[in-house]
Design a protein around this motif. Structure first.
Motif, PDB file in Angstrom:
ATOM      1  N   LEU A 260       0.870  -1.180   0.000  1.00 27.44           N
ATOM      2  CA  LEU A 260       0.000   0.000   0.000  1.00 27.44           C
ATOM      3  C   LEU A 260       0.903   1.224   0.000  1.00 27.44           C
ATOM      4  N   GLU A 261       1.129   1.776  -1.195  1.00 28.57           N
ATOM      5  CA  GLU A 261       2.104   2.834  -1.427  1.00 28.57           C
ATOM      6  C   GLU A 261       1.423   4.148  -1.781  1.00 28.57           C
ATOM      7  N   LEU A 262       2.016   5.240  -1.336  1.00 31.32           N
ATOM      8  CA  LEU A 262       1.492   6.587  -1.590  1.00 31.32           C
ATOM      9  C   LEU A 262       2.494   7.409  -2.388  1.00 31.32           C
ATOM     10  N   MET A 263       1.996   8.147  -3.380  1.00 31.71           N
ATOM     11  CA  MET A 263       2.787   9.158  -4.088  1.00 31.71           C
ATOM     12  C   MET A 263       2.013  10.467  -4.034  1.00 31.71           C
ATOM     13  N   ASP A 264       2.694  11.544  -3.619  1.00 30.77           N
ATOM     14  CA  ASP A 264       2.023  12.844  -3.592  1.00 30.77           C
ATOM     15  C   ASP A 264       2.146  13.525  -4.957  1.00 30.77           C
ATOM     16  N   ALA A 283      -3.637  15.114 -10.931  1.00 30.47           N
ATOM     17  CA  ALA A 283      -3.766  14.226  -9.772  1.00 30.47           C
ATOM     18  C   ALA A 283      -2.968  14.785  -8.598  1.00 30.47           C
ATOM     19  N   GLY A 284      -3.611  14.874  -7.439  1.00 32.83           N
ATOM     20  CA  GLY A 284      -2.949  15.402  -6.256  1.00 32.83           C
ATOM     21  C   GLY A 284      -2.311  14.338  -5.389  1.00 32.83           C
ATOM     22  N   ALA A 285      -2.653  13.080  -5.622  1.00 30.43           N
ATOM     23  CA  ALA A 285      -2.069  11.962  -4.871  1.00 30.43           C
ATOM     24  C   ALA A 285      -2.462  10.662  -5.546  1.00 30.43           C
ATOM     25  N   MET A 286      -1.698   9.630  -5.248  1.00 24.16           N
ATOM     26  CA  MET A 286      -1.925   8.326  -5.866  1.00 24.16           C
ATOM     27  C   MET A 286      -1.632   7.235  -4.846  1.00 24.16           C
ATOM     28  N   LEU A 287      -2.494   6.246  -4.773  1.00 19.47           N
ATOM     29  CA  LEU A 287      -2.267   5.063  -3.954  1.00 19.47           C
ATOM     30  C   LEU A 287      -2.152   3.847  -4.864  1.00 19.47           C
ATOM     31  N   ILE A 288      -1.179   2.990  -4.572  1.00 16.56           N
ATOM     32  CA  ILE A 288      -1.037   1.716  -5.265  1.00 16.56           C
ATOM     33  C   ILE A 288      -1.130   0.622  -4.215  1.00 16.56           C
ATOM     34  N   THR A 289      -2.010  -0.331  -4.438  1.00 19.31           N
ATOM     35  CA  THR A 289      -2.146  -1.418  -3.486  1.00 19.31           C
ATOM     36  C   THR A 289      -2.117  -2.742  -4.210  1.00 19.31           C
ATOM     37  N   GLN A 290      -1.789  -3.759  -3.465  1.00 13.84           N
ATOM     38  CA  GLN A 290      -1.718  -5.101  -4.036  1.00 13.84           C
ATOM     39  C   GLN A 290      -2.196  -6.097  -2.992  1.00 13.84           C
ATOM     40  N   SER A 291      -2.890  -7.107  -3.455  1.00 13.91           N
ATOM     41  CA  SER A 291      -3.268  -8.222  -2.598  1.00 13.91           C
ATOM     42  C   SER A 291      -2.749  -9.499  -3.225  1.00 13.91           C
ATOM     43  N   LEU A 327       1.940  -0.041 -13.353  1.00 14.92           N
ATOM     44  CA  LEU A 327       1.594   0.743 -12.169  1.00 14.92           C
ATOM     45  C   LEU A 327       2.715   0.688 -11.138  1.00 14.92           C
ATOM     46  N   LEU A 328       3.286  -0.498 -10.942  1.00 12.34           N
ATOM     47  CA  LEU A 328       4.379  -0.631  -9.984  1.00 12.34           C
ATOM     48  C   LEU A 328       5.629   0.076 -10.475  1.00 12.34           C
TER      49      LEU A 328
END
Length: 468
Positions: A260-264, A283-291, A327-328
């Motif tokens: 669960l990664e954040l980029m501002d 875009a003001g922020a981005m979250l990348i998540t993985q399961s 995305l990664l």
């Protein structure tokens, strides 16, 4: 901690001659250009001295002989891996011997029954990860430098990575060590078994000590069965506060993402200039998540998308492995993108998740206050962010403002009940801030442990614990 006194030219020549006698000219290198190229890691704002010699150790005996001679002659020794660190822990000091473990790069054993690997410290993270994957196993720690960084260096700094939110840091996978003390004595710590609680936990003590207590020459690592098929999702937000709120709400569900990664916004813009990965404008922020929970992964990401959209996010689940890799790549390429902007100092502040919004907002305020670019990316799922101060190293005014901004971010992290490092180590960059975090009594205890392991102060002097 005592830093060895300045030495005379005659004493230096004697030290080098003694190392050559013990190890041979093939192992001991004194070429000035090679010494300069090995004199520092990737951290700015850090002094790097002039070394006497570089020892390219190939065996644990090389390490033991080097330390025994250096201890008798009171010559400082700086252990090094691939020098991908960001805190100056591998930087030379004047009159030192650089002890490189890169050529000790053998995987000694992989056990599919015990789920363990035994490796030398110079094995690269990427090489180990691929080797165990061939046997259906998984070594989770994956620092961003995993293609180049060594397992010994990972252990020395207790490195983390993108998967920490679910699996933990390097130290969570080190069961035992072989290490050489400052006087050349070889010791073994820990165990190979899945469980074992006898005696003091010296393994945990040495992991993260950044070469100040002993030199690691072998590691016994815990492995896991290969993870199930993973799914990846991304969400874009108008501002970083909504992204942080999504993080805290998603983690509160107990789903347990493997990433669960954040980029501002500044980091998104840096990556967009570096490479077109289809990130949306504005875009003001981005979250990348993985399961990586196999058949349960689609439901995990559905929950993520629902929470993100509730906070105004625009969520997208990757349709295949190619889209997921893209995305990664956006997250992993942040460092390369920042290099195009100028010099940078990557910080490593970890705060409770409940205070993540305060940290990211505070970094933006510090950026504006000092008129210096600070990107903010990191492992939002465990509250470990990497505010990165970008500056022009040729401009004294920018350098001054960057230093002030760095100190303000450190101060902010402590004010938010956080720590000044979550995975990058202390080295030279953060030793004064570590003293503030520890307080006088704990600092004195750390100094006492250092004296016990290294009475003559030869191992990586001046790192982690500041001289008195």
């Amino acid at each position: 901690m005592t830093v060895p006194d300045a030495r005379s030219a005659t004493a230096d020549e004697h030290a080098v001659a003694e190392l050559r006698r013990l190890l041979g000219g093939r192992v001991v290198v004194t070429d000035p250009d090679i010494l300069r190229s090995h004199s520092r890691d990737h951290a700015p704002f850090c002094a790097a001295g002039t070394a006497l010699a570089l020892v390219r150790a190939r065996t644990k005996e090389d390490v033991a002989l080097t330390l025994r001679a250096a201890n008798e002659l009171r010559v400082p020794v700086i252990p090094q891996g691939a020098r991908t660190g960001l805190a100056g822990a591998a930087n030379a000091v004047d009159g030192c011997v650089l002890l490189s473990l890169e050529k000790m790069d053998r995987i000694l054993d992989i056990s599919a029954v015990d789920h363990t690997a035994v490796v030398q410290p110079g094995v690269r993270n990427l090489v180990l990860s691929r080797a165990v994957a061939e046997q259906g196993l998984f070594y989770p720690p994956d620092p961003s430098s995993w293609e180049d960084s060594t397992i010994g260096g990972n252990a020395a700094t207790n490195a983390g990575g993108l998967c920490c939110v679910k699996y933990g840091v390097t130290g969570d996978f080190v069961r035992g060590l072989e290490a050489v003390l400052a006087d050349g004595t070889t010791i073994r710590t820990g165990r190979r078994t899945a469980k074992g609680v006898a005696g003091f936990d010296f393994t945990r003590l040495l992991v993260g000590s950044e070469g100040t207590l002993a030199v690691i020459t072998e590691l016994t690592l815990a492995l896991r069965p290969a993870a199930e098929a993973a799914l990846t999702a991304v969400a874009f937000f108008s501002d970083v506060a909504h992204a942080c709120a999504t993080v805290t709400d998603y983690m509160a569900t107990g789903v347990g993402p493997s990433m669960l990664e954040l980029m501002d916004e500044p980091s998104i813009q840096a990556v967009r200039r570096y490479r077109d990965l289809g990130f949306p404008e504005g875009a003001g922020a981005m979250l990348i998540t993985q399961s990586d929970r196999g058949p349960r992964a689609p439901e995990d990401l559905r929950v993520f998308a629902e929470i993100a959209e509730r906070h105004g996010g625009d969520a997208l689940v990757a349709t295949d492995a190619t889209e997921a890799a893209m995305l990664l790549e956006g997250r992993r390429s942040v460092g390369y993108a920042q290099e195009l902007l100028g010099s940078f100092l990557s910080e490593d502040v970890c705060v409770p998740r409940s205070r993540l919004i305060e940290l990211v907002r505070g970094v933006a305020v510090i950026s504006e206050r000092h008129d210096v670019l600070i990107t903010c990316t990191g492992h939002a799922g465990d509250g470990n962010m990497h505010p990165t101060v970008v500056f022009d190293a040729s401009d004294p005014d920018q350098v001054s403002r960057a230093r002030l901004a760095f100190d303000d971010v450190m101060r902010l992290g402590l004010d938010l009940d956080g720590t000044i490092t979550g995975e990058h180590g202390v080295g030279l960059v953060k030793r004064s801030w570590l003293a503030k975090e520890l307080g006088p009594r704990s600092l004195a205890l750390h100094r006492g442990v250092k004296r016990l392991f290294d009475p003559n102060g030869i191992l990586n002097p001046g790192k982690v614990i500041a001289p008195r």
